[in-house]
Design an enzyme around this catalytic site. Structure first.
Site, short mmCIF file in Angstrom:
data_model
loop_
_atom_site.label_atom_id
_atom_site.label_comp_id
_atom_site.label_asym_id
_atom_site.label_seq_id
_atom_site.Cartn_x
_atom_site.Cartn_y
_atom_site.Cartn_z
N CYS A 54 -10.75 -17.98 -2.69
CA CYS A 54 -9.69 -18.98 -2.81
C CYS A 54 -9.64 -19.50 -4.24
O CYS A 54 -10.54 -19.23 -5.03
CB CYS A 54 -9.98 -20.15 -1.87
SG CYS A 54 -10.22 -19.66 -0.17
N ARG A 68 -5.89 -15.50 -6.50
CA ARG A 68 -7.16 -15.55 -5.77
C ARG A 68 -6.95 -15.70 -4.27
O ARG A 68 -7.82 -15.37 -3.49
CB ARG A 68 -8.03 -16.71 -6.27
CG ARG A 68 -8.38 -16.64 -7.75
CD ARG A 68 -9.18 -17.86 -8.15
NE ARG A 68 -10.42 -17.90 -7.44
CZ ARG A 68 -11.53 -17.24 -7.82
NH1 ARG A 68 -11.49 -16.51 -8.91
NH2 ARG A 68 -12.64 -17.30 -7.11
N TRP A 91 -7.39 -18.20 0.70
CA TRP A 91 -7.51 -16.84 1.21
C TRP A 91 -8.31 -16.99 2.48
O TRP A 91 -9.52 -17.08 2.47
CB TRP A 91 -8.23 -15.95 0.20
CG TRP A 91 -8.50 -14.60 0.74
CD1 TRP A 91 -9.68 -14.12 1.23
CD2 TRP A 91 -7.57 -13.52 0.88
NE1 TRP A 91 -9.53 -12.85 1.67
CE2 TRP A 91 -8.27 -12.45 1.46
CE3 TRP A 91 -6.24 -13.39 0.56
CZ2 TRP A 91 -7.64 -11.24 1.74
CZ3 TRP A 91 -5.63 -12.19 0.84
CH2 TRP A 91 -6.32 -11.14 1.42
N ASN A 106 -14.22 -22.86 -1.38
CA ASN A 106 -14.04 -21.41 -1.57
C ASN A 106 -15.35 -20.75 -1.14
O ASN A 106 -16.39 -21.01 -1.75
CB ASN A 106 -13.75 -21.11 -3.04
CG ASN A 106 -13.77 -19.60 -3.32
OD1 ASN A 106 -13.57 -18.80 -2.41
ND2 ASN A 106 -14.06 -19.25 -4.56
N GLY A 107 -15.31 -19.97 -0.09
CA GLY A 107 -16.55 -19.33 0.37
C GLY A 107 -16.60 -19.31 1.89
O GLY A 107 -15.57 -19.48 2.56
N GLU A 131 -9.79 10.75 0.02
CA GLU A 131 -9.53 9.48 -0.66
C GLU A 131 -9.46 9.66 -2.17
O GLU A 131 -8.60 9.11 -2.85
CB GLU A 131 -10.60 8.45 -0.29
CG GLU A 131 -10.44 7.09 -0.93
CD GLU A 131 -9.12 6.40 -0.69
OE1 GLU A 131 -8.81 5.43 -1.40
OE2 GLU A 131 -8.34 6.87 0.19
N LYS A 142 -6.20 8.71 -4.47
CA LYS A 142 -6.25 7.79 -5.62
C LYS A 142 -5.62 8.45 -6.86
O LYS A 142 -4.84 7.87 -7.58
CB LYS A 142 -7.69 7.36 -5.91
CG LYS A 142 -8.26 6.42 -4.86
CD LYS A 142 -7.76 5.03 -4.93
CE LYS A 142 -6.63 4.67 -4.01
NZ LYS A 142 -6.80 4.63 -2.60
N GLU A 193 -1.83 8.74 -6.44
CA GLU A 193 -1.13 7.45 -6.43
C GLU A 193 -0.88 6.89 -7.83
O GLU A 193 0.20 6.38 -8.12
CB GLU A 193 -1.97 6.41 -5.70
CG GLU A 193 -1.88 6.41 -4.21
CD GLU A 193 -2.59 5.19 -3.67
OE1 GLU A 193 -1.93 4.17 -3.44
OE2 GLU A 193 -3.83 5.24 -3.53
N HIS A 198 -9.89 29.52 3.47
CA HIS A 198 -8.77 29.88 4.36
C HIS A 198 -7.42 29.62 3.72
O HIS A 198 -6.43 29.39 4.40
CB HIS A 198 -8.91 29.12 5.69
CG HIS A 198 -10.26 29.32 6.32
ND1 HIS A 198 -10.65 30.51 6.91
CD2 HIS A 198 -11.35 28.51 6.38
CE1 HIS A 198 -11.90 30.40 7.34
NE2 HIS A 198 -12.35 29.22 7.03
N LYS A 249 2.41 -2.39 -2.14
CA LYS A 249 1.07 -2.74 -1.67
C LYS A 249 1.01 -2.73 -0.16
O LYS A 249 0.02 -2.33 0.46
CB LYS A 249 0.66 -4.11 -2.21
CG LYS A 249 -0.73 -4.54 -1.78
CD LYS A 249 -1.79 -3.59 -2.32
CE LYS A 249 -3.17 -3.83 -1.79
NZ LYS A 249 -4.11 -2.75 -2.08
C1 AGP Z 1 -3.72 3.13 -0.70
O1 AGP Z 1 -4.17 3.01 -2.00
C2 AGP Z 1 -2.26 2.85 -0.55
N1 AGP Z 1 -1.92 1.58 -1.04
C3 AGP Z 1 -1.74 3.10 0.86
O2 AGP Z 1 -2.03 4.43 1.22
C4 AGP Z 1 -2.32 2.18 1.93
O3 AGP Z 1 -3.65 2.49 2.19
C5 AGP Z 1 -1.50 2.33 3.22
O4 AGP Z 1 -0.17 1.96 2.94
C6 AGP Z 1 -2.07 1.48 4.34
O5 AGP Z 1 -2.01 0.13 4.00
P1 AGP Z 1 -2.79 -0.95 4.88
O6 AGP Z 1 -4.25 -0.64 4.82
O7 AGP Z 1 -2.43 -2.27 4.28
O8 AGP Z 1 -2.26 -0.80 6.28
#
Ligand code: AGP
Length: 610
Positions: A2, A27, A74, A100-101, A483, A487, A490, A506, A605
């Protein structure tokens, strides 16, 4: 995490506090509130939602006070509502506190205070502290001592500010685990979670350390330990600018969040992992534990990075808890008319808790009678509210679009769930203790990997011009490979694929040549030799290999052009440690290619549309 700010001086505190809260909103941004003290009493405004909602609530009221505190929340305990927003007050509304905590033993304290006649209005851990201070004040008659004595009874992390109408000439602050910095002014003093909220008023600051309590007045400040020993604090000069502060000195939120992982992973385990008993305690799942233990299978659905965490969860749940696990892309699950039985249990994993496909999968599962549980970061999000029960991952706000610390905290929480179920399904206390102590060692192992960032940056520089990448791993490190590839895609816009290493033969092996670098995740585990033979197949086709390998692996240098060494850990927890170098590789690759790391093109996001 927070945002906290306090002001005491001659100026009107409200505009100063609101501007400071605006600086601290990164935050925490799910609710906010202020408390202003004058000789007429305590005035508290608090509102769920963005800070702008609170500003609208306060409106133009001509209210003036020289002493005030403000908080951007938060949420951890209690959804982001007007009532759960900070400040919280005591029974008499004379004492106000912002925090905060996490107070870990708040339930025990709450029960005692209620037995002593206190009326506790919210489910938050913080309000309990306001009443505890009220109780101590009855005996000490001074706020500083009351706060100190109250904190001696508290377990957990905190950065708190406390004000009282009985002593309208001071702010009491205390720190244990959450940051607090005093801004030393001329005839005024400020205090905040970080200097970003202070920098307009002073560059002279004092950093509080854990176990320290401070008393601020307009003219001066004093500091003591929580055990009442005097401390002389050094006043330092702020040398950096605002933007740097909000990012904690890092160039991008993504890099900051990568470096926060030792702390965020620990926060996911804090108060839950019981190393001595070799098990885990997850209060959020207690209401459904019987159903979970009796479930014939577990279904996990999610999207993107959260889906990769789900897959890592499958490997450990099946092997350690011996329970069948089905992992589904939420976007596919919702339309494939899945076969769901009433005794099935579904986990839905989401950082934001607002992803449309995951919410739809939840509703599909519920409609078909499954028990639906959430693993979520954003407290009070739609998914958290709609599930029957669940676990918050406590990773803190994740601002960078490319998810990093949420991924590792999701797997940390899946590890806790696995340990809990496995101990009920035959795993011995001894085996449980071994796994639990290994899990508890992971934050330190992640710190070690972060130290080799310069080495990873040099590798990224070497490969910044390539157009394609292949990531390969086996077992629990197949999701790690997925993953790593996500990354890179993205944020650097390089085409990358993650594959189970043995699957390469394969098809993808056709892509291998000197222009197709291959990242192998190859820890020294039971299938090490199998991965090594896949590496030899790539080398035979002039593929350039980057290996994520263990520190004590002497053979790997002969096979890989570049080796990134990571500490050993149980292979189930491998995706946590082994994904750190992949996050850094993607970050430095994007940086080298001039991409907008925090706001990558075409992405959001939280994907709240289908
Ligand atoms: C991951 O870096 C991306 N931002 C995206 O794949 C994300 O993981 C996906 O949209 C799921 O989001 P969420 O975990 O908020 O549901």
């Amino acid at each position: 995490m927070c945002g906290i700010i306090g002001y005491i001086g001659k100026k009107d505190s409200l505009p100063i506090i609101l501007e400071g809260m605006r600086r601290l909103e990164y935050r925490g941004y799910d609710s906010a509130g202020v408390a202003l003290v004058t000789d007429k009493g305590l005035t508290v405004f608090k509102k769920a939602g963005k800070l702008s909602e609170l500003v609208n609530l306060i409106g133009v009221n001509g209210f003036r006070s020289n002493l005030g505190i403000g908080h951007t929340r938060w949420a951890t305990h209690g959804e982001p509502t007007d009532q759960n927003a900070h400040p919280h007050c005591d029974c008499a509304n004379e004492i106000a506190i912002i925090h905060n905590g996490i107070i870990e033993n708040y339930l025990t304290l709450k029960r005692k205070l209620q037995a002593d006649g206190h009326t506790i209005r919210t489910v938050t851990d913080t309000e309990v502290l306001a009443h505890l201070i009220e109780e101590m004040y009855k005996h000490s008659g001074d706020l500083f001592t009351a706060v100190r004595k109250a904190l001696l009874k508290v377990e957990g992390a905190y950065g708190i500010l406390v004000v009282s109408t009985r002593e309208p000439d001071k702010i009491i602050a205390a720190r244990n685990g959450s940051p607090l910095v005093i801004g030393v002014g001329e005839g005024e003093n400020l205090i905040a979670s970080d200097a970003s909220a202070l920098i307009d008023h002073t560059r002279r600051v004092v950093y509080l350390e854990d176990g320290e309590v401070a008393c601020l007045s307009a003219e001066s400040f004093s500091t003591k330990t929580i055990h009442d020993e005097e401390i002389i604090k050094e006043v330092e000069e702020i040398t950096f600018d605002l933007e740097q502060i909000e990012k904690g000195g890092f160039e991008h939120f993504m890099l900051k969040e990568i470096h926060e992982q030792p702390e965020s992973i620990y926060n996911s385990l804090r108060g839950r992992l019981q190393v001595d008993q070799g098990t885990a305690k997850l209060g959020g799942l207690e209401p459904v534990l019987a159903k979970l233990l009796a479930a014939p299978r577990i279904i996990i659905t999610a999207c993107g990075t959260s889906w990769h965490a789900a897959l890592a969860g499958k490997y450990m749940l099946e092997q350690l808890a011996r329970i069948p696990v089905e992992v589904d892309y939420a976007s596919e699950f919702r339309y494939r008319n899945p076969i769901i039985r009433p005794d099935d249990v579904m986990f839905l994993i989401s950082q934001s808790g607002e992803t449309a496909d995951t919410l739809a999968a939840l509703r599909e599962g519920r409609a078909k009678g499954a028990t639906v549980l959430g693993i979520v970061n954003v407290v009070g999000s739609t998914l958290a509210r709609e599930t029957d029960a669940g676990v918050y991952i406590h990773a803190g706000p994740e601002i960078g679009v490319a998810s990093t610390k949420a991924f590792t905290s999701q797997i940390a929480v899946l590890s806790l769930i696995t340990l809990l179920l496995a101990r009920h399904r035959g795993l011995s206390a001894e085996q449980g203790r071994l796994l639990a102590s290994d899990l508890m060692s992971i934050p330190a192992k992640v710190s070690k990997v972060l130290e080799i960032s310069p080495h990873i940056r040099a590798i990224a520089e070497e490969f910044k011009h390539v157009r394609n990448f292949l990531y390969l791993g086996r077992g629990s490190n197949f999701p790690t490979a997925l993953e790593g590839a996500l990354k890179l895609k993205e944020i650097s816009y390089i085409h990358a694929e993650g594959y189970p290493a043995a699957e390469m033969k394969h098809g993808p092996i056709a892509l291998i040549d000197e222009d197709m670098p291959v990242v192998f995740i190859v820890p020294k585990d039971a299938i090490y030799d199998k991965v090594v033979s896949n590496m030899q197949e790539v080398r035979a086709r002039k593929g350039r290999i980057i290996a994520i390998a263990n520190e004590d692996d002497k053979e790997i240098d002969a096979l890989a052009e570049y080796v990134i060494r990571v500490p050993r850990t149980y292979n189930f927890f491998g995706p946590i440690v082994n994904s750190i170098p992949l996050q850094l590789l993607a970050y430095y690759m994007a940086l080298a290619r001039g991409a907008d790391v925090d706001q990558p093109r075409n992405l959001a996001k939280s994907v709240t549309v289908e």
